[in-house]
Design a protein around this motif. Structure first.
Motif, PDB file in Angstrom:
ATOM      1  N   LEU A 111      50.930  11.232  30.292  1.00  0.00           N
ATOM      2  CA  LEU A 111      51.534  12.114  31.291  1.00  0.00           C
ATOM      3  C   LEU A 111      51.236  13.549  30.889  1.00  0.00           C
ATOM      4  CD1 LEU A 111      53.334  12.610  33.772  1.00  0.00           C
ATOM      5  CD2 LEU A 111      55.326  12.471  32.252  1.00  0.00           C
ATOM      6  N   SER A 112      50.345  14.188  31.639  1.00  0.00           N
ATOM      7  CA  SER A 112      49.865  15.513  31.250  1.00  0.00           C
ATOM      8  C   SER A 112      50.008  16.530  32.376  1.00  0.00           C
ATOM      9  CB  SER A 112      48.386  15.424  30.842  1.00  0.00           C
ATOM     10  OG  SER A 112      47.851  16.701  30.570  1.00  0.00           O
ATOM     11  N   ASN A 113      50.559  17.697  32.040  1.00  0.00           N
ATOM     12  CA  ASN A 113      50.494  18.845  32.946  1.00  0.00           C
ATOM     13  C   ASN A 113      49.094  19.435  32.811  1.00  0.00           C
ATOM     14  OD1 ASN A 113      53.172  18.532  33.586  1.00  0.00           O
ATOM     15  ND2 ASN A 113      53.887  20.364  32.512  1.00  0.00           N
ATOM     16  N   THR A 114      48.304  19.303  33.860  1.00  0.00           N
ATOM     17  CA  THR A 114      46.931  19.780  33.762  1.00  0.00           C
ATOM     18  C   THR A 114      46.426  20.170  35.137  1.00  0.00           C
ATOM     19  OG1 THR A 114      44.754  19.312  32.793  1.00  0.00           O
ATOM     20  CG2 THR A 114      45.870  17.486  33.936  1.00  0.00           C
ATOM     21  N   ASN A 115      45.160  20.499  35.232  1.00  0.00           N
ATOM     22  CA  ASN A 115      44.628  21.081  36.458  1.00  0.00           C
ATOM     23  C   ASN A 115      43.161  20.732  36.633  1.00  0.00           C
ATOM     24  OD1 ASN A 115      42.938  23.438  35.193  1.00  0.00           O
ATOM     25  ND2 ASN A 115      44.925  23.456  34.152  1.00  0.00           N
ATOM     26  N   GLU A 116      42.652  21.043  37.803  1.00  0.00           N
ATOM     27  CA  GLU A 116      41.284  20.686  38.189  1.00  0.00           C
ATOM     28  C   GLU A 116      40.229  21.176  37.198  1.00  0.00           C
ATOM     29  OE1 GLU A 116      38.297  22.050  41.837  1.00  0.00           O
ATOM     30  OE2 GLU A 116      40.463  22.146  42.127  1.00  0.00           O
ATOM     31  N   ILE A 117      40.350  22.408  36.737  1.00  0.00           N
ATOM     32  CA  ILE A 117      39.344  22.965  35.825  1.00  0.00           C
ATOM     33  C   ILE A 117      39.436  22.307  34.457  1.00  0.00           C
ATOM     34  CG2 ILE A 117      38.485  25.055  34.701  1.00  0.00           C
ATOM     35  CD1 ILE A 117      39.580  26.660  37.067  1.00  0.00           C
ATOM     36  N   HIS A 118      40.649  22.160  33.947  1.00  0.00           N
ATOM     37  CA  HIS A 118      40.820  21.555  32.626  1.00  0.00           C
ATOM     38  C   HIS A 118      40.414  20.089  32.608  1.00  0.00           C
ATOM     39  CE1 HIS A 118      43.791  24.612  30.640  1.00  0.00           C
ATOM     40  NE2 HIS A 118      42.541  25.017  30.640  1.00  0.00           N
ATOM     41  N   ILE A 119      40.710  19.368  33.671  1.00  0.00           N
ATOM     42  CA  ILE A 119      40.348  17.948  33.711  1.00  0.00           C
ATOM     43  C   ILE A 119      38.839  17.776  33.540  1.00  0.00           C
ATOM     44  CG2 ILE A 119      40.200  15.898  35.187  1.00  0.00           C
ATOM     45  CD1 ILE A 119      42.942  16.671  36.334  1.00  0.00           C
ATOM     46  N   LYS A 120      38.068  18.568  34.264  1.00  0.00           N
ATOM     47  CA  LYS A 120      36.607  18.472  34.151  1.00  0.00           C
ATOM     48  C   LYS A 120      36.140  18.775  32.734  1.00  0.00           C
ATOM     49  CE  LYS A 120      35.600  19.674  38.978  1.00  0.00           C
ATOM     50  NZ  LYS A 120      35.015  20.698  39.889  1.00  0.00           N
ATOM     51  N   GLU A 121      36.783  19.757  32.102  1.00  0.00           N
ATOM     52  CA  GLU A 121      36.362  20.156  30.757  1.00  0.00           C
ATOM     53  C   GLU A 121      36.748  19.125  29.711  1.00  0.00           C
ATOM     54  OE1 GLU A 121      34.599  22.472  27.746  1.00  0.00           O
ATOM     55  OE2 GLU A 121      34.388  22.445  29.934  1.00  0.00           O
ATOM     56  N   PHE A 122      38.000  18.642  29.730  1.00  0.00           N
ATOM     57  CA  PHE A 122      38.358  17.689  28.676  1.00  0.00           C
ATOM     58  C   PHE A 122      37.709  16.330  28.900  1.00  0.00           C
ATOM     59  CE2 PHE A 122      42.600  17.206  31.015  1.00  0.00           C
ATOM     60  CZ  PHE A 122      42.455  15.871  31.381  1.00  0.00           C
ATOM     61  N   GLN A 123      37.332  16.021  30.138  1.00  0.00           N
ATOM     62  CA  GLN A 123      36.551  14.806  30.358  1.00  0.00           C
ATOM     63  C   GLN A 123      35.202  14.908  29.649  1.00  0.00           C
ATOM     64  OE1 GLN A 123      36.450  14.272  34.636  1.00  0.00           O
ATOM     65  NE2 GLN A 123      38.278  12.989  34.627  1.00  0.00           N
ATOM     66  N   LYS A 124      34.591  16.097  29.689  1.00  0.00           N
ATOM     67  CA  LYS A 124      33.323  16.313  28.986  1.00  0.00           C
ATOM     68  C   LYS A 124      33.513  16.191  27.476  1.00  0.00           C
ATOM     69  CE  LYS A 124      31.374  19.544  32.393  1.00  0.00           C
ATOM     70  NZ  LYS A 124      30.962  20.965  32.595  1.00  0.00           N
ATOM     71  N   ILE A 125      34.586  16.800  26.968  1.00  0.00           N
ATOM     72  CA  ILE A 125      34.863  16.755  25.528  1.00  0.00           C
ATOM     73  C   ILE A 125      35.045  15.311  25.069  1.00  0.00           C
ATOM     74  CG2 ILE A 125      36.557  17.348  23.743  1.00  0.00           C
ATOM     75  CD1 ILE A 125      37.115  19.936  25.347  1.00  0.00           C
ATOM     76  N   ILE A 126      35.850  14.570  25.814  1.00  0.00           N
ATOM     77  CA  ILE A 126      36.136  13.181  25.446  1.00  0.00           C
ATOM     78  C   ILE A 126      34.907  12.301  25.637  1.00  0.00           C
ATOM     79  CG2 ILE A 126      37.524  11.154  26.038  1.00  0.00           C
ATOM     80  CD1 ILE A 126      39.796  13.133  26.774  1.00  0.00           C
ATOM     81  N   ASP A 127      34.163  12.554  26.705  1.00  0.00           N
ATOM     82  CA  ASP A 127      32.972  11.750  26.988  1.00  0.00           C
ATOM     83  C   ASP A 127      31.939  11.885  25.876  1.00  0.00           C
ATOM     84  OD1 ASP A 127      32.226   9.879  28.924  1.00  0.00           O
ATOM     85  OD2 ASP A 127      30.763  11.242  29.796  1.00  0.00           O
ATOM     86  N   SER A 128      31.836  13.086  25.310  1.00  0.00           N
ATOM     87  CA  SER A 128      30.856  13.316  24.247  1.00  0.00           C
ATOM     88  C   SER A 128      31.314  12.740  22.915  1.00  0.00           C
ATOM     89  CB  SER A 128      30.596  14.818  24.085  1.00  0.00           C
ATOM     90  OG  SER A 128      31.754  15.480  23.605  1.00  0.00           O
ATOM     91  N   SER A 129      32.592  12.372  22.836  1.00  0.00           N
ATOM     92  CA  SER A 129      33.143  11.829  21.597  1.00  0.00           C
ATOM     93  C   SER A 129      33.172  10.303  21.617  1.00  0.00           C
ATOM     94  CB  SER A 129      34.559  12.384  21.384  1.00  0.00           C
ATOM     95  OG  SER A 129      35.187  11.776  20.287  1.00  0.00           O
ATOM     96  N   ILE A 130      34.022   9.739  22.460  1.00  0.00           N
ATOM     97  CA  ILE A 130      34.169   8.277  22.488  1.00  0.00           C
ATOM     98  C   ILE A 130      33.840   7.675  23.846  1.00  0.00           C
ATOM     99  CG2 ILE A 130      35.930   8.266  20.691  1.00  0.00           C
ATOM    100  CD1 ILE A 130      37.975   7.818  23.037  1.00  0.00           C
ATOM    101  N   GLY A 131      33.636   8.542  24.842  1.00  0.00           N
ATOM    102  CA  GLY A 131      33.442   8.065  26.204  1.00  0.00           C
ATOM    103  C   GLY A 131      34.761   8.122  26.952  1.00  0.00           C
ATOM    104  N   TYR A 132      34.751   8.721  28.145  1.00  0.00           N
ATOM    105  CA  TYR A 132      36.002   8.922  28.873  1.00  0.00           C
ATOM    106  C   TYR A 132      36.636   7.600  29.292  1.00  0.00           C
ATOM    107  CZ  TYR A 132      39.417  10.839  32.104  1.00  0.00           C
ATOM    108  OH  TYR A 132      40.593  11.152  32.739  1.00  0.00           O
ATOM    109  N   THR A 133      35.830   6.607  29.639  1.00  0.00           N
ATOM    110  CA  THR A 133      36.382   5.304  30.025  1.00  0.00           C
ATOM    111  C   THR A 133      37.087   4.642  28.851  1.00  0.00           C
ATOM    112  OG1 THR A 133      34.677   4.983  31.710  1.00  0.00           O
ATOM    113  CG2 THR A 133      35.841   3.024  30.950  1.00  0.00           C
TER     114      THR A 133
END
Length: 210
Positions: A111-133
């Protein structure tokens, strides 16, 4: 931490699972010409514009335009987003491993307070680490404030998670690093743990309960 009689766990994202530093974003906007960004936005409080963005009431385009007007600056979208995203840091693998182990014994939720810009960015961060899925598969369900139209610490936000998943407040644990969110969860009977600065999520769960 006592987890006796806990049937489910709700996790915050930034500052709990994903490393976060509000100071980097505050400094980023100050460098762009905003004299006192900290008065508009910090971990403890933010003005209505940020609330509207985090609940999906305004778009990224509107957010950038309105915030620049408030700060009396004019910058490119790239520079704006760079400052806004500066707070988002790395995702330690040990926390993902913890979530994967916990999910074997508990239904767990994000459960995260977040927004359109941050979602795109942390998806990239996570995707480059372990994969967003791989990341989202750690949870039974993921809730982002900008997608559900509700944000912590409102009671309605917490009740949505409880009701949609047939959870009992008194048997649900909520972990967050912001006191105001913890207080909101406590107000409706959810058990809570405020993650302190310099405290890592993994230290809350000894191997004996995993």
């Amino acid at each position: 931490m006592n987890v006796n009689s806990i049937n489910a766990i709700i996790f915050d994202l930034g500052g709990v699972i994903l490393d976060l530093d509000y100071g980097l974003t505050i400094n980023g906007f100050n460098k762009l010409g905003c004299k006192d960004f900290n008065s508009l936005y910090n971990q403890q409080k933010q003005n209505q514009l940020f609330d509207d963005f985090e609940t999906g009431k305004i778009s990224a385009v509107e957010f950038r335009k309105n915030l620049q007007n408030q700060m009396n600056i004019s910058v490119t979208d790239k520079d704006f987003d760079s400052a806004w995203n500066a707070m988002l840091l790395q995702l330690p693998i040990k926390r993902i491993e913890l979530l994967q182990r916990l999910k074997k014994n508990y239904p767990i939720f994000l459960l995260s307070n977040t927004n359109e810009i941050h979602i795109k960015e942390f998806q990239k961060i996570i995707d480059s680490s372990i994969g967003y899925t791989t990341f989202t598969n750690c949870f039974n369900k993921v809730y982002y404030s900008s997608e559900i139209g509700l944000r912590k610490p409102s009671a309605a936000c917490f009740k949505m998670v409880l009701n949609e998943n047939n959870l009992t407040a008194e048997k649900t644990l909520f972990i967050d690093d912001s006191a105001q969110h913890i207080n909101g969860a406590k107000a409706i009977g959810i058990r809570t743990n405020l993650l302190k600065k310099q405290e890592d999520l993994t230290s809350l769960f000894p191997d004996t309960i995993l």
